[in-house]
Write an enzyme that holds these catalytic residues in place. Structure first.
Site, PDB file in Angstrom:
ATOM      1  N   LYS A   1       0.762  -1.155  -0.010  1.00 31.49           N
ATOM      2  CA  LYS A   1      -0.210   0.081  -0.160  1.00 31.49           C
ATOM      3  C   LYS A   1       0.850   1.168   0.191  1.00 31.49           C
ATOM      4  O   LYS A   1       2.117   1.173   0.563  1.00 31.49           O
ATOM      5  CB  LYS A   1      -1.004  -0.009   1.304  1.00 31.49           C
TER       6      LYS A   1
ATOM      7  N   TYR B   1      19.031  29.101   2.655  1.00 35.67           N
ATOM      8  CA  TYR B   1      18.130  30.109   3.179  1.00 35.67           C
ATOM      9  C   TYR B   1      18.309  30.435   4.507  1.00 35.67           C
ATOM     10  O   TYR B   1      18.698  29.463   5.412  1.00 35.67           O
ATOM     11  CB  TYR B   1      16.891  29.559   2.870  1.00 35.67           C
TER      12      TYR B   1
END
Length: 377
Positions: free
Chosen positions: A36, A269
């Site tokens: 899954k 950043y």
């Protein structure tokens, strides 16, 4: 054109993991390969093929959508659908498949599926302590009574353990086993006999042979990952020290840019990293869009030419910077290992989980479906 980033899946590793689990089971117990959620990040269709070739008896999926993707390639293979299917009454034609084994919780779902032609195999979920799907106590008794009185059918009965992988002491799991045994007897009381019974996922398959019943559902450990350190310790304490798992996934990328910055330069950043000396930096085209956890910023490492290279600054959406000052032979185009083994070094999903305060399940499952998968021998 070379891929910016890719995943390699080991055929030998999946085969070995399936073989090791098969050795724990009786010949009558079916082994479900739980694939899954994009096979926990490993790729639904690619992992299905490896599990099929490795001898799995069923595929385990979360949704009807996943089952339909598999059905096109495996027209008669048994598929266990474990999650809820919203709008089930409007999807009768899609679920009318005798080789779909569908887990349900409520009478109305049983009613819909019983009336499908052909009908899928219907497995009733029992809540034994997870407090998720299924019912327990008087609600379970009422549900079984309704199914019986309406002349409906069920083919299986299932539950799920809540905490097997989280503890060394298994009192709660044993209470769940007792509750499930009582639910089976209750179902038999209503005339539902010869049901396919199942409860075990990876950890419980390893630890509780008495709970293997007719089918087990192996998920995280199909991919060579331990459900937890506690599971591994519990298994060794039980005497099964020779049970091994082989990681299936390696995640790789390439260096796309190299530069040298002087002492006291800021990287990335927010200027969260400042160099203390002249630093050689490699840029790789992988970031949090591809599934690299941003909490690895200034924290994690990757492997460059078999050596550890620290992540510098904040991980960007599609790029990450590495310190390769000590890796003198690194060049643009060199392969970089994000997860996996290279020469004598290895970075595991458990390493990432420890560095980011999560579990190995999330580390692999969060890898973007856009990352190409390659099967290697």
């Amino acid at each position: 054109m070379k891929d910016r980033t890719w995943i390699e899946l080991s055929r030998a590793a999946i085969s070995a993991n399936l073989k090791n689990f098969r050795a724990l089971l009786s010949t009558k117990t079916l082994l479900t390969a739980v694939i899954k959620s994009n096979a926990y990040g490993h790729g639904l269709l690619e992992t299905a093929e490896l599990a099929f070739q490795g001898g799995a008896d069923l595929f385990g999926v979360n949704s009807l959508e996943e089952a339909k993707l598999l059905r096109g390639k495996y027209p008669e293979f048994k598929i266990l659908i474990m999650g809820e299917t919203p709008g089930l009454a409007e999807r009768i034609s899609e679920v009318s498949d005798p080789n779909f084994w569908i887990i349900v919780s409520r009478t109305e779902e049983v009613r819909i599926l019983t009336n499908c032609k052909p009908s899928p195999k219907i497995h009733l979920k029992v809540d034994t302590g997870m407090a998720r799907l299924g019912y327990s106590g008087t609600d379970l008794e009422r549900t079984l009574s309704e199914i019986k009185s309406e002349g409906l059918k069920i083919d299986g009965i299932a539950t799920h353990f809540a905490s097997t992988e989280d503890v060394l002491e298994q009192k709660y799991s044993k209470e769940q086993m007792k509750t499930f045994s009582e639910a089976i007897l209750l179902a038999e009381k209503f005339g539902f006999k010869n049901l396919v019974k199942h409860a075990c996922a990876s950890a419980s398959t390893m630890l509780f042979p008495e709970a293997h019943y007719d089918l087990v559902r192996v998920g995280i450990s199909l991919y060579g990952l331990w459900p937890s350190l506690q599971t591994r310790l519990s298994l060794h304490l039980s005497g099964k020290k020779d049970f091994n798992l082989s990681p299936v996934l390696s995640w790789k990328t390439r260096i796309v840019h190299i530069k040298t910055v002087p002492e006291d330069s800021f990287v990335g950043y927010g200027s969260t990293y400042q160099t203390s000396a002249s630093t050689r930096i490699a840029v790789v085209p992988v970031g949090y869009y591809e599934g690299l956890d941003r909490k690895l910023s200034n924290n994690g490492v990757m492997l460059v030419n078999g050596k550890r290279a620290k992540i510098l600054g904040r991980i960007c959406m599609n790029m990450t910077m590495l310190d390769i000052t000590h890796i003198h032979d690194a060049e643009i185009g060199d392969v970089v290992t994000i997860l996996g083994k290279e020469r004598e070094e290895e970075i595991s999903a458990d390493d990432h989980a420890n560095w980011t305060y999560t579990i190995n399940y999330e580390v692999t499952t969060r890898i973007s479906e856009s990352v190409p998968k390659k099967i290697v021998e």
